[in-house]
Design a protein around this motif. Structure first.
Motif, short mmCIF file in Angstrom:
data_model
loop_
_atom_site.label_atom_id
_atom_site.label_comp_id
_atom_site.label_asym_id
_atom_site.label_seq_id
_atom_site.Cartn_x
_atom_site.Cartn_y
_atom_site.Cartn_z
N ALA A 1 1.20 -1.14 0.57
CA ALA A 1 -0.13 0.55 -0.16
C ALA A 1 1.01 1.39 0.19
CB ALA A 1 -1.05 -0.05 0.74
N GLY A 2 2.22 1.13 0.70
CA GLY A 2 2.98 2.43 0.47
C GLY A 2 4.22 2.75 -0.88
N ASP A 3 3.53 1.75 -2.10
CA ASP A 3 4.18 2.43 -3.39
C ASP A 3 3.52 2.58 -3.94
OD1 ASP A 3 5.79 1.72 -5.29
OD2 ASP A 3 6.11 -0.24 -5.14
N GLU A 4 3.99 3.70 -3.69
CA GLU A 4 2.94 4.95 -5.64
C GLU A 4 3.33 4.42 -6.65
OE1 GLU A 4 0.96 7.13 -4.13
OE2 GLU A 4 1.41 6.82 -2.82
N ALA A 5 4.72 3.71 -6.85
CA ALA A 5 4.52 2.83 -8.30
C ALA A 5 3.75 1.34 -8.83
CB ALA A 5 5.86 2.96 -8.30
N LEU A 6 2.77 1.43 -8.04
CA LEU A 6 2.27 0.35 -7.87
C LEU A 6 1.95 -0.48 -9.03
CD1 LEU A 6 2.32 -2.03 -5.31
CD2 LEU A 6 -0.14 -1.95 -4.95
N GLN A 7 2.38 -1.56 -9.98
CA GLN A 7 1.90 -2.74 -10.57
C GLN A 7 0.48 -3.31 -10.86
OE1 GLN A 7 4.25 -1.59 -14.10
NE2 GLN A 7 6.02 -1.25 -12.80
N TYR A 8 0.53 -3.47 -11.25
CA TYR A 8 -0.24 -5.08 -11.58
C TYR A 8 0.70 -6.27 -11.73
CZ TYR A 8 -5.36 -3.74 -13.25
OH TYR A 8 -6.07 -3.06 -12.88
N CYS A 9 1.53 -6.26 -11.47
CA CYS A 9 3.14 -7.37 -11.61
C CYS A 9 3.41 -7.70 -10.13
CB CYS A 9 4.19 -7.48 -12.11
SG CYS A 9 5.14 -5.96 -11.93
N ASP A 10 3.40 -5.71 -9.36
CA ASP A 10 3.75 -5.96 -7.87
C ASP A 10 2.59 -6.48 -6.86
OD1 ASP A 10 6.20 -4.16 -7.86
OD2 ASP A 10 5.24 -2.74 -8.74
N ILE A 11 1.41 -6.42 -6.99
CA ILE A 11 0.77 -6.66 -6.54
C ILE A 11 0.65 -8.38 -6.86
CG2 ILE A 11 -2.15 -6.51 -6.08
CD1 ILE A 11 -1.94 -4.04 -7.12
N ALA A 12 0.28 -9.17 -7.97
CA ALA A 12 -0.10 -10.38 -8.38
C ALA A 12 1.51 -11.39 -7.06
CB ALA A 12 0.49 -10.99 -9.15
N ILE A 13 2.86 -10.92 -7.25
CA ILE A 13 3.86 -11.73 -6.67
C ILE A 13 3.32 -11.09 -5.16
CG2 ILE A 13 4.82 -9.62 -5.90
CD1 ILE A 13 5.88 -13.17 -6.47
N GLY A 14 2.08 -10.34 -4.63
CA GLY A 14 1.30 -10.67 -2.79
C GLY A 14 0.65 -11.94 -3.25
N TYR A 15 0.07 -12.04 -3.75
CA TYR A 15 -1.00 -13.18 -3.37
C TYR A 15 -0.47 -14.71 -3.51
CZ TYR A 15 -5.07 -10.54 -4.12
OH TYR A 15 -6.07 -9.40 -3.99
N VAL A 16 0.70 -14.91 -5.08
CA VAL A 16 1.57 -15.45 -4.52
C VAL A 16 2.51 -15.96 -3.45
CG1 VAL A 16 3.83 -16.91 -6.22
CG2 VAL A 16 2.01 -15.45 -7.02
N SER A 17 2.76 -15.13 -2.41
CA SER A 17 3.61 -14.92 -1.54
C SER A 17 2.46 -15.59 -0.61
CB SER A 17 4.36 -13.75 -1.27
OG SER A 17 3.41 -12.69 -0.97
N ARG A 18 1.45 -15.79 -0.60
CA ARG A 18 0.57 -16.17 0.02
C ARG A 18 -0.24 -17.72 -0.37
NH1 ARG A 18 0.59 -11.16 -0.11
NH2 ARG A 18 0.19 -9.43 2.65
N ASN A 19 0.50 -18.46 -1.17
CA ASN A 19 0.56 -19.28 -1.90
C ASN A 19 1.15 -20.52 -1.13
OD1 ASN A 19 0.18 -21.99 -3.77
ND2 ASN A 19 -1.18 -21.00 -4.19
N SER A 20 0.64 -21.04 -0.22
CA SER A 20 1.39 -22.44 0.96
C SER A 20 2.47 -23.48 -0.23
CB SER A 20 0.64 -23.46 1.76
OG SER A 20 -0.32 -23.89 1.12
#
Length: 259
Positions: free
Chosen positions: A14-33
């Motif tokens: 949330a603190g990244d003003e240059a956030l792109q879709y790929c940055d959010i995608a890795i957030g979901y992947v990192s929560r995959n066990s």
């Protein structure tokens, strides 16, 4: 993955003003066990010297479509995440220039500006170019000492590929590259980050009612059992849970494409 914190706090993204879709995608992947386990195994192999960090990353990227760089010293750094170029149309692909299509200068590395990372991913050299408006990812096929051309495959989201190519051209010309093509609009960004909190809350053991009270409206805490069962907040948090789990378990590929 990264150290856990209170799920009620905004995610680090949330603190990244240059956030792109790929940055959010890795957030979901990192929560995959399953990815978590795969990544930990890759890091262990790198630590033991069985495989290089770049080779480990190449394997993870091939299997998952996107991955953190599997270097123990930079584990979990979202800025070093790499997505497969066939899935991420904002990737820039450079290849040796064909004869007979006009003069093309050799790639001057100094003109690329700040390089956040350089990796060997399969048959490609992969560069992450630092940019305050959103990093650029460049995949180079072949040697760097020959004239290069940009490849724009005809397929998924060719306009995003053209926009990414234009950003690199502006950078090579000494101009500001401008905003990336695949940056989520504010409402979409906020929703996707909220869904990450939903996943974190679920993992922490929060009930659906606790999730709704924290992420939708605190009045949910005052509902009777009957009011909660019939409430729109309960219906909404159930929809959010379903959407968040689907993104975590494979739907993140759509985010790489900018969907």
């Amino acid at each position: 993955m990264p150290p856990e914190k209170d799920w009620r706090a905004p995610p680090d993204e949330a603190g990244d003003e240059a956030l792109q879709y790929c940055d959010i995608a890795i957030g979901y992947v990192s929560r995959n066990s399953r990815y978590h386990l795969d990544y930990r195994r890759a890091l262990d192999r790198v630590r033991r010297g069985v495989i290089s960090a770049d080779a480990a990353t190449a394997g993870l990227v091939q299997r998952w479509g996107v991955s953190y760089h599997a270097a123990p010293t930079s584990a979990f750094d979202r800025k070093l995440a790499v997505a497969r170029p066939d899935l991420a149309p904002d990737s820039i692909i450079l290849a040796p220039c064909l004869d007979g299509i006009g003069a093309a200068p050799r790639l001057d590395m100094a003109m690329l500006g700040a390089v956040r990372a350089r990796m060997k991913i399969g048959d490609f050299l992969h560069f992450i170019l630092a940019d305050t408006e959103g990093d650029e990812h460049v995949w180079v096929a072949g040697a760097l000492d020959v004239p290069m051309a940009m490849m724009v495959p005809v397929g998924i989201n060719p306009l995003a590929r053209l926009a990414a190519a234009e950003r690199l051209c502006r950078r090579l010309s000494g101009m500001a590259s401008g905003p990336p093509a695949l940056r989520p609009p504010p409402f979409r960004r906020e929703h996707l980050l909220t869904l990450l909190q939903v996943l974190d809350g679920q993992r922490a053991g929060a009930t659906q009612r606790e999730l709704a009270a924290s992420l939708i409206h605190r009045r949910v805490r005052r509902y009777t059992t009957a009011e909660w069962v019939e409430s729109p907040e309960r219906k909404r948090i159930r929809r959010w849970l379903k959407e968040a789990v689907e993104l975590r378990d494979g739907g993140y590929i759509r985010l790489l494409r900018g969907d």
